[in-house]
Design an enzyme around this catalytic site. Structure first.
Site, PDB file in Angstrom:
ATOM      1  N   GLN A 112      31.259  34.593  -0.065  1.00  0.00           N
ATOM      2  CA  GLN A 112      32.231  34.527  -1.159  1.00  0.00           C
ATOM      3  C   GLN A 112      32.225  33.120  -1.753  1.00  0.00           C
ATOM      4  OE1 GLN A 112      36.132  36.625   0.176  1.00  0.00           O
ATOM      5  NE2 GLN A 112      35.012  36.151   2.037  1.00  0.00           N
ATOM      6  N   ASP A 115      29.722  27.424  -3.476  1.00  0.00           N
ATOM      7  CA  ASP A 115      29.344  26.020  -3.331  1.00  0.00           C
ATOM      8  C   ASP A 115      27.865  25.769  -3.054  1.00  0.00           C
ATOM      9  OD1 ASP A 115      29.024  26.697  -0.593  1.00  0.00           O
ATOM     10  OD2 ASP A 115      30.985  25.894  -0.041  1.00  0.00           O
ATOM     11  N   HIS A 130      30.881  36.146  -5.198  1.00  0.00           N
ATOM     12  CA  HIS A 130      31.845  35.612  -6.177  1.00  0.00           C
ATOM     13  C   HIS A 130      31.198  34.605  -7.123  1.00  0.00           C
ATOM     14  CE1 HIS A 130      35.591  36.762  -3.543  1.00  0.00           C
ATOM     15  NE2 HIS A 130      35.114  37.775  -4.236  1.00  0.00           N
ATOM     16  N   GLY A 197      35.133  32.412   8.685  1.00  0.00           N
ATOM     17  CA  GLY A 197      35.967  31.585   7.814  1.00  0.00           C
ATOM     18  C   GLY A 197      36.479  32.257   6.561  1.00  0.00           C
ATOM     19  N   ASN A 223      37.068  32.281  13.270  1.00  0.00           N
ATOM     20  CA  ASN A 223      38.141  31.778  12.407  1.00  0.00           C
ATOM     21  C   ASN A 223      39.045  30.863  13.220  1.00  0.00           C
ATOM     22  OD1 ASN A 223      40.460  31.620  10.513  1.00  0.00           O
ATOM     23  ND2 ASN A 223      39.421  33.305   9.463  1.00  0.00           N
ATOM     24  N   GLU A 225      42.240  31.180  13.085  1.00  0.00           N
ATOM     25  CA  GLU A 225      43.454  31.945  13.422  1.00  0.00           C
ATOM     26  C   GLU A 225      43.228  33.439  13.210  1.00  0.00           C
ATOM     27  OE1 GLU A 225      45.934  29.960  10.560  1.00  0.00           O
ATOM     28  OE2 GLU A 225      45.407  31.392   8.997  1.00  0.00           O
ATOM     29  N   ALA A 241      34.539  26.836  12.863  1.00  0.00           N
ATOM     30  CA  ALA A 241      33.214  27.474  12.824  1.00  0.00           C
ATOM     31  C   ALA A 241      32.103  26.453  13.039  1.00  0.00           C
ATOM     32  CB  ALA A 241      33.025  28.193  11.483  1.00  0.00           C
TER      33      ALA A 241
HETATM   34  C1  BJW Z   1      38.260  28.254   9.114  1.00  0.00           C
HETATM   35  C2  BJW Z   1      38.064  26.881   9.125  1.00  0.00           C
HETATM   36  C3  BJW Z   1      37.069  26.404   9.973  1.00  0.00           C
HETATM   37  C4  BJW Z   1      39.626  27.278   7.723  1.00  0.00           C
HETATM   38  N1  BJW Z   1      36.363  27.275  10.707  1.00  0.00           N
HETATM   39  N2  BJW Z   1      37.554  29.083   9.865  1.00  0.00           N
HETATM   40  C5  BJW Z   1      47.150  43.172  -6.232  1.00  0.00           C
HETATM   41  C6  BJW Z   1      47.513  42.384  -7.320  1.00  0.00           C
HETATM   42  C7  BJW Z   1      46.555  41.760  -8.131  1.00  0.00           C
HETATM   43  C8  BJW Z   1      45.226  41.905  -7.865  1.00  0.00           C
HETATM   44  C9  BJW Z   1      44.875  42.678  -6.791  1.00  0.00           C
HETATM   45  C10 BJW Z   1      45.803  43.304  -5.992  1.00  0.00           C
HETATM   46  N3  BJW Z   1      45.155  43.980  -5.005  1.00  0.00           N
HETATM   47  C11 BJW Z   1      43.847  43.759  -5.157  1.00  0.00           C
HETATM   48  C12 BJW Z   1      43.670  42.985  -6.250  1.00  0.00           C
HETATM   49  C13 BJW Z   1      42.394  42.513  -6.776  1.00  0.00           C
HETATM   50  C14 BJW Z   1      42.093  41.068  -6.437  1.00  0.00           C
HETATM   51  C15 BJW Z   1      42.610  40.711  -5.055  1.00  0.00           C
HETATM   52  O1  BJW Z   1      42.009  40.973  -4.047  1.00  0.00           O
HETATM   53  N4  BJW Z   1      43.760  40.054  -4.965  1.00  0.00           N
HETATM   54  C16 BJW Z   1      44.356  39.747  -3.648  1.00  0.00           C
HETATM   55  C17 BJW Z   1      44.659  38.259  -3.565  1.00  0.00           C
HETATM   56  C18 BJW Z   1      45.556  40.631  -3.452  1.00  0.00           C
HETATM   57  N5  BJW Z   1      40.647  41.023  -6.478  1.00  0.00           N
HETATM   58  C19 BJW Z   1      40.000  40.852  -7.611  1.00  0.00           C
HETATM   59  O2  BJW Z   1      40.569  40.674  -8.672  1.00  0.00           O
HETATM   60  C20 BJW Z   1      38.498  40.932  -7.514  1.00  0.00           C
HETATM   61  N6  BJW Z   1      38.014  41.821  -8.504  1.00  0.00           N
HETATM   62  C21 BJW Z   1      38.281  43.129  -8.457  1.00  0.00           C
HETATM   63  O3  BJW Z   1      38.915  43.624  -7.537  1.00  0.00           O
HETATM   64  O4  BJW Z   1      37.791  43.852  -9.514  1.00  0.00           O
HETATM   65  C22 BJW Z   1      38.323  45.147  -9.733  1.00  0.00           C
HETATM   66  C23 BJW Z   1      39.614  44.958 -10.515  1.00  0.00           C
HETATM   67  C24 BJW Z   1      39.523  44.825 -11.878  1.00  0.00           C
HETATM   68  C25 BJW Z   1      40.712  44.665 -12.612  1.00  0.00           C
HETATM   69  C26 BJW Z   1      41.957  44.585 -11.955  1.00  0.00           C
HETATM   70  C27 BJW Z   1      42.009  44.681 -10.563  1.00  0.00           C
HETATM   71  C28 BJW Z   1      40.833  44.879  -9.844  1.00  0.00           C
HETATM   72  C29 BJW Z   1      37.888  39.567  -7.815  1.00  0.00           C
HETATM   73  C30 BJW Z   1      38.272  38.539  -6.794  1.00  0.00           C
HETATM   74  C31 BJW Z   1      37.703  37.180  -7.196  1.00  0.00           C
HETATM   75  C32 BJW Z   1      38.161  36.101  -6.239  1.00  0.00           C
HETATM   76  N7  BJW Z   1      37.931  34.848  -6.833  1.00  0.00           N
HETATM   77  C33 BJW Z   1      38.153  33.660  -6.020  1.00  0.00           C
HETATM   78  C34 BJW Z   1      37.864  32.430  -6.904  1.00  0.00           C
HETATM   79  C35 BJW Z   1      36.348  32.328  -7.073  1.00  0.00           C
HETATM   80  C36 BJW Z   1      35.973  31.291  -8.019  1.00  0.00           C
HETATM   81  C37 BJW Z   1      36.277  29.919  -7.545  1.00  0.00           C
HETATM   82  O5  BJW Z   1      35.787  29.488  -6.487  1.00  0.00           O
HETATM   83  O6  BJW Z   1      36.986  29.275  -8.264  1.00  0.00           O
HETATM   84  O7  BJW Z   1      37.292  33.651  -4.883  1.00  0.00           O
HETATM   85  S1  BJW Z   1      39.771  33.565  -5.294  1.00  0.00           S
HETATM   86  C38 BJW Z   1      39.268  32.847  -3.778  1.00  0.00           C
HETATM   87  O8  BJW Z   1      39.512  33.762  -2.696  1.00  0.00           O
HETATM   88  C39 BJW Z   1      37.737  32.692  -3.890  1.00  0.00           C
HETATM   89  C40 BJW Z   1      37.307  33.106  -2.518  1.00  0.00           C
HETATM   90  O9  BJW Z   1      35.954  33.492  -2.559  1.00  0.00           O
HETATM   91  C41 BJW Z   1      38.257  34.215  -2.175  1.00  0.00           C
HETATM   92  C42 BJW Z   1      38.366  34.484  -0.697  1.00  0.00           C
HETATM   93  O10 BJW Z   1      38.934  33.398  -0.044  1.00  0.00           O
HETATM   94  P1  BJW Z   1      38.402  32.964   1.397  1.00  0.00           P
HETATM   95  O11 BJW Z   1      37.012  32.499   1.301  1.00  0.00           O
HETATM   96  O12 BJW Z   1      38.705  34.021   2.377  1.00  0.00           O
HETATM   97  O13 BJW Z   1      39.291  31.654   1.650  1.00  0.00           O
HETATM   98  P2  BJW Z   1      40.797  31.558   2.189  1.00  0.00           P
HETATM   99  O14 BJW Z   1      41.265  30.207   1.816  1.00  0.00           O
HETATM  100  O15 BJW Z   1      41.595  32.705   1.774  1.00  0.00           O
HETATM  101  O16 BJW Z   1      40.630  31.642   3.773  1.00  0.00           O
HETATM  102  C43 BJW Z   1      39.978  30.636   4.514  1.00  0.00           C
HETATM  103  C44 BJW Z   1      39.886  31.097   5.958  1.00  0.00           C
HETATM  104  O17 BJW Z   1      39.094  30.183   6.672  1.00  0.00           O
HETATM  105  C45 BJW Z   1      41.255  31.163   6.658  1.00  0.00           C
HETATM  106  O18 BJW Z   1      41.341  32.388   7.371  1.00  0.00           O
HETATM  107  C46 BJW Z   1      41.231  29.979   7.607  1.00  0.00           C
HETATM  108  O19 BJW Z   1      41.945  30.216   8.822  1.00  0.00           O
HETATM  109  C47 BJW Z   1      39.758  29.857   7.890  1.00  0.00           C
HETATM  110  N8  BJW Z   1      39.307  28.505   8.231  1.00  0.00           N
HETATM  111  N9  BJW Z   1      38.996  26.317   8.265  1.00  0.00           N
HETATM  112  C48 BJW Z   1      36.670  28.599  10.642  1.00  0.00           C
HETATM  113  N10 BJW Z   1      36.829  25.074  10.060  1.00  0.00           N
END
Ligand code: BJW
Ligand code: ZN
Length: 257
Positions: A112, A115, A130, A197, A223, A225, A241
């Site tokens: 996802q 970078d 992503h 992660g 992870n 947590e 990680a």
């Molecule tokens: C460690 C660590 C270490 C830390 N070692 N571990 C309800 C309302 C509104 C929208 C929705 C909804 N339900 C579903 C949706 C759709 C929405 C969604 O999922 N929203 C949720 C938030 C609810 N999804 C979308 O919109 C997607 N598209 C889609 O569904 O299309 C169909 C659709 C069309 C029209 C309408 C609705 C649906 C697209 C999602 C795009 C996500 N974009 C981002 C930004 C990318 C660009 C950028 O970088 O700027 O992607 S958001 C952000 O979150 C980024 C990431 O890729 C993504 C996931 O995050 P990730 O990687 O999991 O990071 P964190 O911070 O969440 O977690 C980090 C983890 O690491 C933690 O668990 C820590 O504990 C751990 N950690 N240090 C190991 N050292």
């Protein structure tokens, strides 16, 4: 790393070694990575106490509406992140994945992250689900551009329109070919899924571990947590990680240390 993790890693390794003995070179490990894997490189995650969404509003920066309303602000934010990433290096977790890939065990990385650190760690077969922060494209004519320098103002396409960051924003559909490939991998070519992660909160990727599990994959989570994935993962290895993944890989290939 928690004390009990030693045992969890041992148990996970013993299961993986068994599978390796049975399936040999046919064994297919897939890595699904999120921002936590790059935390050890000094790149912030999105959620959590020191995550990007604590200081920045996702709706102002990572949606198509935000870009329509204020392309300058959106590009300022992405330029800041590009510069931040350019000053960082892959960490031991990225390298551990590359090692597994060079051993021909790990077949694909579904990330996802935007970078590029998997690529810079020497990995191949990377599905950037992503997008990629170093790409920009034009919503008017479709032109795609690799960013060679960090844009200080919104960059223009040759057609006169603004280019936009090549990442997937909230509310946007993922690239159809990329998502089909991910589903194909998870349903037909995944004996072991390493989930590293990610908070498992953003869809559709949040469903991927469950899809793999439903297709009989062993799911091993790395992870700091518990996450929604923990409840059905076969093993959850808690800790950084950048520390736990190298231990896991060294456990599989001790002589390489
Ligand atoms: C460690 C660590 C270490 C830390 N070692 N571990 C309800 C309302 C509104 C929208 C929705 C909804 N339900 C579903 C949706 C759709 C929405 C969604 O999922 N929203 C949720 C938030 C609810 N999804 C979308 O919109 C997607 N598209 C889609 O569904 O299309 C169909 C659709 C069309 C029209 C309408 C609705 C649906 C697209 C999602 C795009 C996500 N974009 C981002 C930004 C990318 C660009 C950028 O970088 O700027 O992607 S958001 C952000 O979150 C980024 C990431 O890729 C993504 C996931 O995050 P990730 O990687 O999991 O990071 P964190 O911070 O969440 O977690 C980090 C983890 O690491 C933690 O668990 C820590 O504990 C751990 N950690 N240090 C190991 N050292
Ligand atoms: Zn154009």
């Amino acid at each position: 790393m928690f004390e009990e993790n030693g045992k969890t890693i041992e148990n996970a390794l013993s299961k993986v070694k068994n599978l390796l003995e049975t399936k040999k070179s046919d064994l297919s490990i897939i890595a699904l990575t999120g921002s936590g894997i790059s935390k050890g490189s000094g790149i912030p995650t999105f959620r959590g106490a020191d995550g990007l969404w604590k200081n920045y509003n996702a709706l102002d920066l990572a949606t198509p509406q935000a870009f329509r309303n204020n392309p300058k602000l959106v590009w300022e934010w992405y330029s800041w992140r590009i510069d931040l990433i350019l000053g960082k290096e892959p960490n031991p977790a990225h390298i551990a994945i590359t090692t597994l890939q060079r051993k021909e065990l790990l077949k694909w990385i579904i990330t996802q992250n935007v970078d590029n650190l998997h690529q810079r760690a020497g990995s191949t077969n990377i599905l950037k689900i992503h997008g990629d922060i170093f790409h920009a494209w034009c919503q008017k004519c479709g032109e795609s551009v690799e960013l060679k320098t960090t844009p200080k103002t919104p960059p223009f396409c040759s057609c006169g329109n603004f280019l936009r960051p090549g990442v997937i924003w909230f509310g946007e559909s993922l690239d159809r070919n990329v998502i089909s490939k991910a589903y194909e991998i998870l349903t037909t070519n995944c004996d072991i899924l390493l989930v590293i992660g990610t908070s498992g909160l953003v869809y559709p990727v949040a469903d991927f571990p469950f899809i793999a599990k439903s297709n009989d994959a062993l799911v091993i989570e790395f992870n700091l947590e518990r996450t929604p994935i923990t409840q059905f993962a076969d093993f959850s290895i808690f800790g950084k990680a950048e520390e736990t993944l190298p231990l896991f890989v060294e456990g599989l290939f001790p002589s390489d240390k």
